[in-house]
Design a protein around this motif. Structure first.
Motif, PDB file in Angstrom:
ATOM      1  N   LEU A 152      30.040  65.221  22.934  1.00 27.39           N
ATOM      2  CA  LEU A 152      28.655  65.182  23.393  1.00 27.39           C
ATOM      3  C   LEU A 152      27.943  63.924  22.921  1.00 27.39           C
ATOM      4  CD1 LEU A 152      27.342  68.848  22.990  1.00 27.39           C
ATOM      5  CD2 LEU A 152      27.262  67.458  25.062  1.00 27.39           C
ATOM      6  N   LEU A 153      28.118  63.629  21.645  1.00 25.06           N
ATOM      7  CA  LEU A 153      27.432  62.477  21.077  1.00 25.06           C
ATOM      8  C   LEU A 153      27.962  61.161  21.636  1.00 25.06           C
ATOM      9  CD1 LEU A 153      27.049  63.587  17.331  1.00 25.06           C
ATOM     10  CD2 LEU A 153      25.289  63.508  19.113  1.00 25.06           C
ATOM     11  N   ILE A 154      29.263  61.081  21.889  1.00 21.01           N
ATOM     12  CA  ILE A 154      29.836  59.864  22.475  1.00 21.01           C
ATOM     13  C   ILE A 154      29.229  59.599  23.853  1.00 21.01           C
ATOM     14  CG2 ILE A 154      31.942  58.893  23.484  1.00 21.01           C
ATOM     15  CD1 ILE A 154      33.487  60.012  21.145  1.00 21.01           C
ATOM     16  N   LEU A 155      29.060  60.677  24.624  1.00 23.29           N
ATOM     17  CA  LEU A 155      28.517  60.524  25.972  1.00 23.29           C
ATOM     18  C   LEU A 155      26.996  60.380  25.987  1.00 23.29           C
ATOM     19  CD1 LEU A 155      30.640  63.218  27.849  1.00 23.29           C
ATOM     20  CD2 LEU A 155      30.892  60.743  28.003  1.00 23.29           C
ATOM     21  N   TRP A 156      26.349  60.958  24.992  1.00 26.74           N
ATOM     22  CA  TRP A 156      24.883  61.042  24.990  1.00 26.74           C
ATOM     23  C   TRP A 156      24.242  60.051  24.032  1.00 26.74           C
ATOM     24  CZ3 TRP A 156      21.711  64.963  21.855  1.00 26.74           C
ATOM     25  CH2 TRP A 156      20.366  64.915  22.233  1.00 26.74           C
ATOM     26  N   LYS A 157      24.651  60.085  22.761  1.00 27.60           N
ATOM     27  CA  LYS A 157      24.071  59.230  21.733  1.00 27.60           C
ATOM     28  C   LYS A 157      25.186  58.580  20.913  1.00 27.60           C
ATOM     29  CE  LYS A 157      19.616  60.294  22.301  1.00 27.60           C
ATOM     30  NZ  LYS A 157      18.581  59.290  22.625  1.00 27.60           N
ATOM     31  N   PRO A 158      25.836  57.545  21.439  1.00 27.88           N
ATOM     32  CA  PRO A 158      26.954  56.912  20.727  1.00 27.88           C
ATOM     33  C   PRO A 158      26.581  56.414  19.337  1.00 27.88           C
ATOM     34  CG  PRO A 158      26.853  56.150  22.996  1.00 27.88           C
ATOM     35  CD  PRO A 158      25.609  56.936  22.765  1.00 27.88           C
ATOM     36  N   SER A 159      25.367  55.937  19.171  1.00 31.54           N
ATOM     37  CA  SER A 159      24.947  55.436  17.858  1.00 31.54           C
ATOM     38  C   SER A 159      24.888  56.563  16.837  1.00 31.54           C
ATOM     39  CB  SER A 159      23.583  54.747  17.960  1.00 31.54           C
ATOM     40  OG  SER A 159      22.602  55.649  18.460  1.00 31.54           O
ATOM     41  N   ILE A 201      26.495  73.414  28.144  1.00 30.68           N
ATOM     42  CA  ILE A 201      25.390  73.243  29.100  1.00 30.68           C
ATOM     43  C   ILE A 201      24.874  71.806  29.074  1.00 30.68           C
ATOM     44  CG2 ILE A 201      23.029  73.939  29.676  1.00 30.68           C
ATOM     45  CD1 ILE A 201      23.777  76.767  28.699  1.00 30.68           C
ATOM     46  N   PRO A 202      24.480  71.268  27.900  1.00 30.09           N
ATOM     47  CA  PRO A 202      24.084  69.852  27.894  1.00 30.09           C
ATOM     48  C   PRO A 202      25.252  68.923  28.214  1.00 30.09           C
ATOM     49  CG  PRO A 202      24.174  70.732  25.644  1.00 30.09           C
ATOM     50  CD  PRO A 202      24.273  71.897  26.581  1.00 30.09           C
ATOM     51  N   PHE A 203      26.485  69.311  27.815  1.00 33.17           N
ATOM     52  CA  PHE A 203      27.666  68.509  28.134  1.00 33.17           C
ATOM     53  C   PHE A 203      27.767  68.337  29.655  1.00 33.17           C
ATOM     54  CE2 PHE A 203      32.459  68.053  26.934  1.00 33.17           C
ATOM     55  CZ  PHE A 203      32.431  66.752  27.418  1.00 33.17           C
ATOM     56  N   TYR A 204      27.630  69.451  30.380  1.00 35.82           N
ATOM     57  CA  TYR A 204      27.711  69.406  31.837  1.00 35.82           C
ATOM     58  C   TYR A 204      26.604  68.539  32.427  1.00 35.82           C
ATOM     59  CZ  TYR A 204      27.053  70.884  36.658  1.00 35.82           C
ATOM     60  OH  TYR A 204      26.861  70.890  38.010  1.00 35.82           O
ATOM     61  N   HIS A 217      33.512  57.155  37.258  1.00 36.32           N
ATOM     62  CA  HIS A 217      33.410  58.532  37.767  1.00 36.32           C
ATOM     63  C   HIS A 217      34.607  59.362  37.329  1.00 36.32           C
ATOM     64  CE1 HIS A 217      33.647  61.808  40.696  1.00 36.32           C
ATOM     65  NE2 HIS A 217      32.366  61.608  40.941  1.00 36.32           N
ATOM     66  N   ASN A 218      35.809  58.839  37.524  1.00 32.73           N
ATOM     67  CA  ASN A 218      37.024  59.585  37.191  1.00 32.73           C
ATOM     68  C   ASN A 218      37.155  59.833  35.691  1.00 32.73           C
ATOM     69  OD1 ASN A 218      37.835  59.768  39.837  1.00 32.73           O
ATOM     70  ND2 ASN A 218      39.066  57.902  39.781  1.00 32.73           N
ATOM     71  N   ALA A 219      36.804  58.855  34.868  1.00 33.41           N
ATOM     72  CA  ALA A 219      36.919  59.018  33.422  1.00 33.41           C
ATOM     73  C   ALA A 219      35.996  60.110  32.924  1.00 33.41           C
ATOM     74  CB  ALA A 219      36.600  57.699  32.725  1.00 33.41           C
ATOM     75  N   LYS A 220      34.755  60.077  33.370  1.00 32.29           N
ATOM     76  CA  LYS A 220      33.790  61.095  32.948  1.00 32.29           C
ATOM     77  C   LYS A 220      34.224  62.480  33.419  1.00 32.29           C
ATOM     78  CE  LYS A 220      30.439  58.451  31.166  1.00 32.29           C
ATOM     79  NZ  LYS A 220      29.783  58.622  29.887  1.00 32.29           N
ATOM     80  N   GLN A 233      44.217  53.393  33.912  1.00 32.81           N
ATOM     81  CA  GLN A 233      43.433  53.660  32.711  1.00 32.81           C
ATOM     82  C   GLN A 233      41.968  53.493  33.057  1.00 32.81           C
ATOM     83  OE1 GLN A 233      44.288  53.231  28.974  1.00 32.81           O
ATOM     84  NE2 GLN A 233      46.465  53.523  29.164  1.00 32.81           N
ATOM     85  N   PHE A 234      41.155  54.434  32.631  1.00 34.44           N
ATOM     86  CA  PHE A 234      39.732  54.390  32.902  1.00 34.44           C
ATOM     87  C   PHE A 234      38.987  54.126  31.611  1.00 34.44           C
ATOM     88  CE2 PHE A 234      41.565  57.575  35.864  1.00 34.44           C
ATOM     89  CZ  PHE A 234      41.461  56.809  37.008  1.00 34.44           C
ATOM     90  N   VAL A 235      38.313  53.016  31.536  1.00 33.35           N
ATOM     91  CA  VAL A 235      37.588  52.658  30.331  1.00 33.35           C
ATOM     92  C   VAL A 235      36.098  52.727  30.610  1.00 33.35           C
ATOM     93  CG1 VAL A 235      37.176  50.883  28.604  1.00 33.35           C
ATOM     94  CG2 VAL A 235      39.451  51.172  29.576  1.00 33.35           C
ATOM     95  N   VAL A 236      35.391  53.462  29.803  1.00 30.61           N
ATOM     96  CA  VAL A 236      33.960  53.634  29.988  1.00 30.61           C
ATOM     97  C   VAL A 236      33.232  53.044  28.812  1.00 30.61           C
ATOM     98  CG1 VAL A 236      32.134  55.294  30.336  1.00 30.61           C
ATOM     99  CG2 VAL A 236      34.403  55.766  31.229  1.00 30.61           C
ATOM    100  N   SER A 237      32.320  52.159  29.050  1.00 31.56           N
ATOM    101  CA  SER A 237      31.584  51.530  27.968  1.00 31.56           C
ATOM    102  C   SER A 237      30.152  52.034  27.945  1.00 31.56           C
ATOM    103  CB  SER A 237      31.572  50.001  28.168  1.00 31.56           C
ATOM    104  OG  SER A 237      32.889  49.508  28.197  1.00 31.56           O
ATOM    105  N   PRO A 238      29.774  52.784  26.929  1.00 37.17           N
ATOM    106  CA  PRO A 238      28.400  53.256  26.834  1.00 37.17           C
ATOM    107  C   PRO A 238      27.471  52.104  26.512  1.00 37.17           C
ATOM    108  CG  PRO A 238      29.622  53.831  24.869  1.00 37.17           C
ATOM    109  CD  PRO A 238      30.615  53.235  25.824  1.00 37.17           C
TER     110      PRO A 238
END
Length: 332
Positions: A134-141, A216-219, A236-239, A315-320
């Motif tokens: 959750l934190l990686i996707l929402w608040k990485p810091s 719920i927040p994850f979704y 899109h695919n990575a998420k 490979q799907f790389v996502v950079s927040p």
């Protein structure tokens, strides 16, 4: 375990005393041999644990293990391997023999206590992993502040301590007639309620509630990011992979948690009992197949270990939106 210290041995614990019959008599009167089911359980357990060896090696690779999520995933992998030894391999052997608690009281009591400990510890660790995601996707810091350095091992130590508490509660013990592990060793008719383990029930239902609440927040975060990504198929695919992989394991674990509590407190149809145990086996074995099927990085490294270096996987790389970038392809 506290009763072992109190009474000096498992045989001396009044509620677990099997002296009324010989082990062979207990098996004959209360057990039932299931050679086919037992053999399938052993095969499943051996396959899962063999597959976990190269996957664990991948998790421990320097560039992977430096990430907090890989530390958590490796901790869960070790737990899964240990549980599979009990709920699949040992259980399969006991099913073939038609064993019940009093057939091998020392072995079943101790392994049942360890299985209880490992299950509750894995529940706690899974929550840590969900929070990490959750934190990686929402608040990485915030994720970095919470999990950087020695903070992740410290959180995992808390998981071990939490699970260890359940060593001192009522263990699960095996009964081949029902093909599952119960609180009640089925020695004294009509006294099943005296073996109830409320703490295990609270753990299972609280994990269900907290995990569902966190998803719920994850979704919402995943859905929001998918809308933002638009035509960016890699993003899109990575998420989407992160969320789908998480949900697959979550559904099985929550179903197993609920069924195993319900079947120990109320009488349910045999199919429900068997389903509960199969789900318990699936919870600890499914990650292996999900890693290989859905996780591009682990699948690629897995194939390379076995000499399939020419297999190309995307490979799907996502950079927040922070300075430090994260590779999301490692996530379960």
């Amino acid at each position: 375990m506290n009763n072992i210290f109190k009474y000096g041995s498992i045989e001396n614990i009044p509620m677990y005393n099997c002296s009324a019959r010989t082990p062979a008599q207990w098996s004959y009167e209360s057990g039932e041999s299931h050679p086919i089911i037992g053999s399938l359980q052993i095969v499943y357990g051996v396959i899962v644990n063999l597959l976990y060896l190269p996957i664990s090696k991948i998790m421990l690779e320097k560039e992977n293990y430096k990430l907090s999520s890989f530390k958590i995933m490796f901790h869960l992998a070790v737990t899964d391997v240990l549980v599979i030894f009990i709920n699949s391999i040992l259980t399969g052997i006991l099913a073939i023999q038609g064993a019940v608690y009093c057939t091998y009281p020392n072995l079943i009591y101790i392994t049942g206590s360890i299985a209880m400990c490992l299950w509750c510890s894995s529940c706690f660790t899974s929550l840590i992993l969900v929070i990490n995601r959750l934190l990686i996707l929402w608040k990485p810091s915030v994720e970095m502040q919470m999990f950087e350095g020695n903070k992740t091992p410290a959180l995992l130590c808390c998981s071990v301590i939490y699970g260890s508490y359940f060593l001192f509660t009522t263990p699960h013990v095996y009964n081949s007639k029902h093909l599952a592990w119960f609180y009640d060793p089925m020695i004294f008719p009509g006294r099943a309620k005296e073996y109830d383990n409320i703490y295990h029930g609270v753990n299972n239902f609280s994990i269900v509630a907290i995990t569902c609440a966190l998803y719920i927040p994850f979704y919402k975060i995943v859905r929001g990011n998918l809308k933002i990504s638009g035509s960016n198929s890699r993003f899109h695919n990575a998420k989407l992979q992160i969320y789908l992989q998480s949900v697959l394991i979550c559904v099985a674990s929550q179903a197993a948690a609920i069924i195993y509590v319900v079947m120990n407190f109320v009488q349910v149809p045999p199919i429900v009992v068997v389903s509960g145990h199969l789900l318990w086996e699936l919870v600890h074995g499914a990650p292996v197949f999900i890693y290989i099927s859905f996780n591009d990085m682990i699948r690629k490294r897995f194939l390379e270990i076995f000499g399939c270096k020419n297999v190309v996987t995307p490979q799907f790389v996502v950079s927040p939106p922070v300075v430090v970038q994260h590779d999301y392809t490692f996530m379960i």
